[in-house]
Design a protein around this motif. Structure first.
Motif, PDB file in Angstrom:
ATOM      1  N   GLY A 119       0.809  -1.203   0.000  1.00 56.14           N
ATOM      2  CA  GLY A 119       0.000   0.000   0.000  1.00 56.14           C
ATOM      3  C   GLY A 119       0.845   1.255   0.000  1.00 56.14           C
ATOM      4  O   GLY A 119       2.059   1.218   0.212  1.00 56.14           O
ATOM      5  N   VAL A 120       0.190   2.379  -0.220  1.00 58.73           N
ATOM      6  CA  VAL A 120       0.899   3.657  -0.196  1.00 58.73           C
ATOM      7  C   VAL A 120       1.429   3.949   1.195  1.00 58.73           C
ATOM      8  O   VAL A 120       2.528   4.494   1.348  1.00 58.73           O
ATOM      9  N   ALA A 121       0.676   3.580   2.231  1.00 58.00           N
ATOM     10  CA  ALA A 121       1.080   3.835   3.618  1.00 58.00           C
ATOM     11  C   ALA A 121       1.001   2.536   4.414  1.00 58.00           C
ATOM     12  O   ALA A 121       0.075   2.325   5.196  1.00 58.00           O
ATOM     13  N   PRO A 122       1.987   1.640   4.230  1.00 57.07           N
ATOM     14  CA  PRO A 122       1.903   0.319   4.860  1.00 57.07           C
ATOM     15  C   PRO A 122       1.985   0.337   6.375  1.00 57.07           C
ATOM     16  O   PRO A 122       1.698  -0.678   7.015  1.00 57.07           O
ATOM     17  N   GLY A 123       2.365   1.465   6.958  1.00 61.14           N
ATOM     18  CA  GLY A 123       2.388   1.558   8.409  1.00 61.14           C
ATOM     19  C   GLY A 123       1.090   2.056   9.006  1.00 61.14           C
ATOM     20  O   GLY A 123       0.909   2.036  10.229  1.00 61.14           O
ATOM     21  N   ALA A 124       0.163   2.495   8.177  1.00 62.70           N
ATOM     22  CA  ALA A 124      -1.124   2.991   8.671  1.00 62.70           C
ATOM     23  C   ALA A 124      -2.007   1.827   9.094  1.00 62.70           C
ATOM     24  O   ALA A 124      -1.762   0.669   8.741  1.00 62.70           O
ATOM     25  N   ARG A 125      -3.042   2.138   9.844  1.00 62.75           N
ATOM     26  CA  ARG A 125      -4.011   1.129  10.256  1.00 62.75           C
ATOM     27  C   ARG A 125      -5.354   1.434   9.609  1.00 62.75           C
ATOM     28  O   ARG A 125      -5.751   2.599   9.480  1.00 62.75           O
ATOM     29  N   ILE A 126      -6.055   0.381   9.241  1.00 68.68           N
ATOM     30  CA  ILE A 126      -7.351   0.499   8.587  1.00 68.68           C
ATOM     31  C   ILE A 126      -8.468   0.283   9.603  1.00 68.68           C
ATOM     32  O   ILE A 126      -8.462  -0.696  10.354  1.00 68.68           O
ATOM     33  N   LEU A 127      -9.425   1.190   9.624  1.00 70.84           N
ATOM     34  CA  LEU A 127     -10.629   1.051  10.445  1.00 70.84           C
ATOM     35  C   LEU A 127     -11.779   0.736   9.486  1.00 70.84           C
ATOM     36  O   LEU A 127     -12.260   1.629   8.777  1.00 70.84           O
ATOM     37  N   PRO A 128     -12.223  -0.520   9.428  1.00 75.06           N
ATOM     38  CA  PRO A 128     -13.233  -0.892   8.433  1.00 75.06           C
ATOM     39  C   PRO A 128     -14.651  -0.604   8.919  1.00 75.06           C
ATOM     40  O   PRO A 128     -15.038  -1.005  10.022  1.00 75.06           O
ATOM     41  N   ILE A 129     -15.404   0.089   8.100  1.00 69.26           N
ATOM     42  CA  ILE A 129     -16.816   0.347   8.393  1.00 69.26           C
ATOM     43  C   ILE A 129     -17.626  -0.220   7.241  1.00 69.26           C
ATOM     44  O   ILE A 129     -17.567   0.291   6.121  1.00 69.26           O
ATOM     45  N   ARG A 130     -18.321  -1.286   7.536  1.00 69.11           N
ATOM     46  CA  ARG A 130     -19.164  -1.911   6.520  1.00 69.11           C
ATOM     47  C   ARG A 130     -20.532  -1.242   6.582  1.00 69.11           C
ATOM     48  O   ARG A 130     -21.331  -1.499   7.468  1.00 69.11           O
ATOM     49  N   ASP A 131     -20.770  -0.349   5.635  1.00 70.78           N
ATOM     50  CA  ASP A 131     -21.973   0.492   5.669  1.00 70.78           C
ATOM     51  C   ASP A 131     -22.664   0.419   4.324  1.00 70.78           C
ATOM     52  O   ASP A 131     -22.400   1.206   3.421  1.00 70.78           O
ATOM     53  N   GLN A 132     -23.554  -0.544   4.175  1.00 71.83           N
ATOM     54  CA  GLN A 132     -24.253  -0.686   2.904  1.00 71.83           C
ATOM     55  C   GLN A 132     -25.411   0.296   2.779  1.00 71.83           C
ATOM     56  O   GLN A 132     -25.735   0.741   1.701  1.00 71.83           O
ATOM     57  N   GLY A 133     -26.036   0.645   3.908  1.00 70.36           N
ATOM     58  CA  GLY A 133     -27.106   1.634   3.871  1.00 70.36           C
ATOM     59  C   GLY A 133     -28.317   1.153   3.100  1.00 70.36           C
ATOM     60  O   GLY A 133     -28.362   0.075   2.519  1.00 70.36           O
ATOM     61  N   SER A 134     -29.340   1.962   3.069  1.00 74.81           N
ATOM     62  CA  SER A 134     -30.584   1.583   2.426  1.00 74.81           C
ATOM     63  C   SER A 134     -30.455   1.517   0.917  1.00 74.81           C
ATOM     64  O   SER A 134     -31.246   0.873   0.244  1.00 74.81           O
ATOM     65  N   SER A 135     -29.462   2.198   0.353  1.00 77.22           N
ATOM     66  CA  SER A 135     -29.310   2.227  -1.101  1.00 77.22           C
ATOM     67  C   SER A 135     -28.516   1.052  -1.635  1.00 77.22           C
ATOM     68  O   SER A 135     -28.401   0.881  -2.839  1.00 77.22           O
ATOM     69  N   GLY A 136     -27.959   0.236  -0.757  1.00 77.80           N
ATOM     70  CA  GLY A 136     -27.172  -0.896  -1.207  1.00 77.80           C
ATOM     71  C   GLY A 136     -25.751  -0.538  -1.576  1.00 77.80           C
ATOM     72  O   GLY A 136     -25.035  -1.334  -2.157  1.00 77.80           O
ATOM     73  N   GLY A 137     -25.308   0.651  -1.229  1.00 79.03           N
ATOM     74  CA  GLY A 137     -23.965   1.071  -1.604  1.00 79.03           C
ATOM     75  C   GLY A 137     -23.169   1.542  -0.422  1.00 79.03           C
ATOM     76  O   GLY A 137     -23.683   1.761   0.660  1.00 79.03           O
ATOM     77  N   SER A 138     -21.872   1.733  -0.627  1.00 78.08           N
ATOM     78  CA  SER A 138     -20.982   1.982   0.494  1.00 78.08           C
ATOM     79  C   SER A 138     -21.090   3.373   1.082  1.00 78.08           C
ATOM     80  O   SER A 138     -20.544   3.621   2.144  1.00 78.08           O
ATOM     81  N   ARG A 139     -21.762   4.321   0.429  1.00 82.46           N
ATOM     82  CA  ARG A 139     -21.957   5.615   1.077  1.00 82.46           C
ATOM     83  C   ARG A 139     -22.964   5.494   2.206  1.00 82.46           C
ATOM     84  O   ARG A 139     -22.963   6.241   3.147  1.00 82.46           O
ATOM     85  N   GLY A 140     -23.902   4.551   2.059  1.00 84.55           N
ATOM     86  CA  GLY A 140     -24.904   4.332   3.083  1.00 84.55           C
ATOM     87  C   GLY A 140     -25.715   5.577   3.359  1.00 84.55           C
ATOM     88  O   GLY A 140     -26.060   6.353   2.477  1.00 84.55           O
ATOM     89  N   THR A 141     -26.031   5.780   4.626  1.00 85.30           N
ATOM     90  CA  THR A 141     -26.855   6.912   5.043  1.00 85.30           C
ATOM     91  C   THR A 141     -26.038   8.010   5.710  1.00 85.30           C
ATOM     92  O   THR A 141     -26.600   8.968   6.211  1.00 85.30           O
ATOM     93  N   GLY A 142     -24.742   7.855   5.732  1.00 87.44           N
ATOM     94  CA  GLY A 142     -23.890   8.797   6.449  1.00 87.44           C
ATOM     95  C   GLY A 142     -23.509   8.298   7.825  1.00 87.44           C
ATOM     96  O   GLY A 142     -22.603   8.851   8.458  1.00 87.44           O
ATOM     97  N   ASP A 143     -24.182   7.246   8.308  1.00 89.40           N
ATOM     98  CA  ASP A 143     -23.886   6.723   9.646  1.00 89.40           C
ATOM     99  C   ASP A 143     -22.462   6.193   9.739  1.00 89.40           C
ATOM    100  O   ASP A 143     -21.799   6.308  10.775  1.00 89.40           O
ATOM    101  N   GLY A 144     -21.977   5.585   8.648  1.00 89.13           N
ATOM    102  CA  GLY A 144     -20.617   5.064   8.665  1.00 89.13           C
ATOM    103  C   GLY A 144     -19.578   6.160   8.785  1.00 89.13           C
ATOM    104  O   GLY A 144     -18.556   6.001   9.459  1.00 89.13           O
ATOM    105  N   ILE A 145     -19.831   7.288   8.150  1.00 86.74           N
ATOM    106  CA  ILE A 145     -18.910   8.425   8.239  1.00 86.74           C
ATOM    107  C   ILE A 145     -18.887   8.954   9.666  1.00 86.74           C
ATOM    108  O   ILE A 145     -17.821   9.239  10.225  1.00 86.74           O
TER     109      ILE A 145
END
Length: 388
Positions: A119-145
């Motif tokens: 990766g570009v920043a291999p020392g960084a850590r990833i915080l995964p938020i699985r947010d499909q939302g009502s639309s079926g997509g990763s933007r979701g409803t804003g709750d994940g943000i």
């Protein structure tokens, strides 16, 4: 995302011509996958990693989840959340979130980490938020943000886009107000910049090809802040697999990684000055200065880490009274392009005309029939290996 939804999404993508699968032997891929990461040399990441690897920076990936068991992501994925269930976000049946996480923080595997993707920043850590939302997509409803903003993220990567939704706009404003950098993909249909990339303060990322020219399907508009590689990006897929992909999703993730490198190198900077260092050191392309195709230019990690950059007194991306109006919303595209409904007028109003509401309803129905998730997961995907 349920397995049956993932299968349906992939079937719809194949039918639409967005996925073509090509399988190669595991041994051949093991020898070549790192070599296929052309952006590693183009961005001089080996040189950049001698200065910073992104240590101490948490990057939230609001997406389809992340396969924490992938060998190239081992140790880099924190427990996150699955807003649709009781999970922690560390699984992914769609593959999009895993690929984005690998572009940001993959560490490779094998002796010295020399196999697999980096990766570009291999020392960084990833915080995964699985947010499909009502639309079926990763933007979701804003709750994940909002969840990411409240759980330690310094950078939030949103490799997705669509119509202007007031809930997503509000969530982005909330995160930026907390001193967090929000990075989003500009879009993949050559049209106006989509939400949330269109919002003030967001690092909206366009895509480039191998030769540094604009990726032909990259979103364009005065909201574009920077550009990054988007063509033929090698990345991780769930189950120890890899894929070659294209899209501004990848460009956004690469840019999130560059910002992580900068913030790790200059931990005393605030978000405004981390962004300022990114845009002041970008390689100007297209028209002189900021332009609708490349923004301030192609990201340059080494210059961002080494150049003498004056401090910014204000946030470089937040508008002033003299700022120009944003590009036309996704819902206003010319006939024949992807249709998106708008939850709020770009000027901030909440009322819609009957004609617009009818158009939005019709567009929504068409998206469901065609596999609406395709409008949200903004990548063309070509698998080169289906794993072990």
């Amino acid at each position: 995302m349920r397995p049956e939804f993932s299968r349906a999404w992939r079937a719809a993508a194949v039918a639409a011509g967005l996925i073509a699968s090509v399988t190669v032997p595991s041994s051949a891929l093991a020898d070549s996958i790192r070599d296929r990461q052309w952006h590693v040399s183009a961005l001089r990441l080996t040189e950049a990693h001698k200065i910073s690897r992104g240590e101490g920076i948490i990057v939230a990936v609001v997406d389809s989840g992340v396969d924490a068991a992938h060998p190239d992501l081992a140790g880099s994925v924190l427990p996150g959340t699955d807003l649709g269930s009781a999970g922690d976000g560390r699984s992914d049946t769609a593959g999009h979130g895993t690929a984005m996480a690998s572009a940001i923080a993959a560490r490779g595997h094998g002796p010295g980490g020399g196999d697999g993707v980096i990766g570009v920043a291999p020392g960084a850590r990833i915080l995964p938020i699985r947010d499909q939302g009502s639309s079926g997509g990763s933007r979701g409803t804003g709750d994940g943000i909002r969840w990411a903003a409240d759980h330690g993220a310094k950078i939030i990567n949103i490799s997705a886009g669509g119509a202007d939704l007031s809930a997503v706009r509000s969530a982005v404003e909330y995160a930026i107000g907390k001193g967090i950098i929000v990075v989003a993909a500009a879009g993949n249909d050559g049209g106006p910049v989509e939400a949330p990339a269109m919002y003030p303060g967001v690092v909206a990322v366009a895509g480039t090809g191998r030769d540094g020219s604009l990726w032909p399907k990259s979103g364009r508009g005065r909201e574009v802040v920077a550009a990054a590689p988007a063509a033929e990006i090698a990345g991780a897929e769930p189950g120890g697999r890899y894929s070659i992909t294209a899209g501004t999703s990848d460009a956004a993730a690469i840019t999130s990684g560059v910002l992580a490198l900068v913030w790790a190198k200059f931990p005393s900077l605030d978000a405004a000055n981390v962004i300022n260092r990114l845009i002041k050191t970008a390689d100007d392309k297209g028209e002189p200065g900021r332009d609708p195709s490349f923004g301030y230019g192609l990201v340059n990690p080494v210059r961002a880490l080494t150049a003498d950059v004056a401090s910014a007194a204000t946030h470089p991306l937040l508008p002033s009274a003299a700022s120009p109006a944003p590009s036309a919303p996704a819902s206003a595209r010319e006939p024949g392009g992807p249709a998106s409904s708008s939850d709020a007028a770009r000027g901030g109003g909440n009322e819609q005309s009957p004609a617009l509401m009818a158009a939005a309803i019709a567009a929504g129905a068409l998206m469901v029939l065609a596999g609406g998730a395709l409008a949200i997961f903004m990548r063309k995907r070509r698998k080169v290996h289906t794993g072990r």
